[in-house]
Scaffold this active site. Structure first.
Site, PDB file in Angstrom:
ATOM      1  N   ASP A  96      19.776  20.253   4.966  1.00 29.73           N
ATOM      2  CA  ASP A  96      20.142  18.860   4.706  1.00 29.73           C
ATOM      3  C   ASP A  96      21.064  18.461   5.864  1.00 29.73           C
ATOM      4  OD1 ASP A  96      20.476  16.385   3.438  1.00 29.73           O
ATOM      5  OD2 ASP A  96      22.250  17.092   2.364  1.00 29.73           O
TER       6      ASP A  96
ATOM      7  N   GLU B  95      15.084  17.830   6.062  1.00 31.63           N
ATOM      8  CA  GLU B  95      14.868  16.484   5.532  1.00 31.63           C
ATOM      9  C   GLU B  95      14.741  15.483   6.680  1.00 31.63           C
ATOM     10  OE1 GLU B  95      16.736  14.110   1.869  1.00 31.63           O
ATOM     11  OE2 GLU B  95      18.167  14.439   3.484  1.00 31.63           O
TER      12      GLU B  95
ATOM     13  N   ASP C 275      25.588  18.815  -0.629  1.00 33.31           N
ATOM     14  CA  ASP C 275      24.747  19.041   0.548  1.00 33.31           C
ATOM     15  C   ASP C 275      24.035  20.387   0.470  1.00 33.31           C
ATOM     16  OD1 ASP C 275      25.424  16.609   2.150  1.00 33.31           O
ATOM     17  OD2 ASP C 275      27.426  17.468   1.970  1.00 33.31           O
TER      18      ASP C 275
END
Length: 161
Positions: A7, A67, A140
């Site tokens: 992330d 991502e 996160d």
């Protein structure tokens, strides 16, 4: 198969290492790479590079799942996160790790079956799929776990629940 989920972020980058063997999952490690806001952007990017390089060296994942960014409002944040994402992609490429990208919508759809799932719905799905006692923290890191799980579920390496 060993997967690292990422992330991306400049202040905080989440990571998660998951092993999938015979559709059984094991969360090997997870956490965050943090940088101080008082540092220059180049210094922050160097920390991200060095830390992710160490993680890749230690765990030797087969796939690097990250991502894709989607920003509609804060362009300043989008630019710095994009720079951190670029460093992460470069580091994975240098280490010759296969890179897979998912949008937030894809991750939500794969993990919960609903593209507009809330953060708590995603976190609860992660907790359930990995049979964890608590939701992983910080957010996160939990997001990084979801990213890795999305890839494993998408390629059929885990049992759907």
């Amino acid at each position: 198969m060993r997967v690292i989920g990422i992330d991306p972020g400049t202040a905080t980058t989440g990571f998660a290492i998951i092993d999938s063997t015979n559709k059984k999952l094991e969360l090997i490690d997870y956490g965050v790479i943090t940088t101080k806001s008082t540092m220059s952007l180049p210094e922050r990017l160097l920390i991200i590079n060095n830390d992710i390089s160490s993680i890749l060296d230690k765990y030797k994942p087969d796939c690097f799942v990250i991502e894709k960014l989607f920003f509609t409002t804060n362009q300043k944040t989008a630019i710095s996160v994009s720079e951190a994402r670029g460093v992460l992609l470069l580091t994975a490429s240098i280490n010759k790790i296969n890179i897979i990208e998912f949008t937030p919508l894809q991750i939500k759809n794969i993990i919960t079956g609903y593209g507009k799932a809330s953060k708590s719905q995603i976190q609860n799905a992660v907790k359930k799929r990995l049979n964890l006692a608590v939701i992983p923290k910080p957010d996160d890191a939990a997001d990084a776990i979801a990213i890795a799980l999305a890839y494993l579920q998408n390629i059929g390496q885990m049992v759907k629940i």
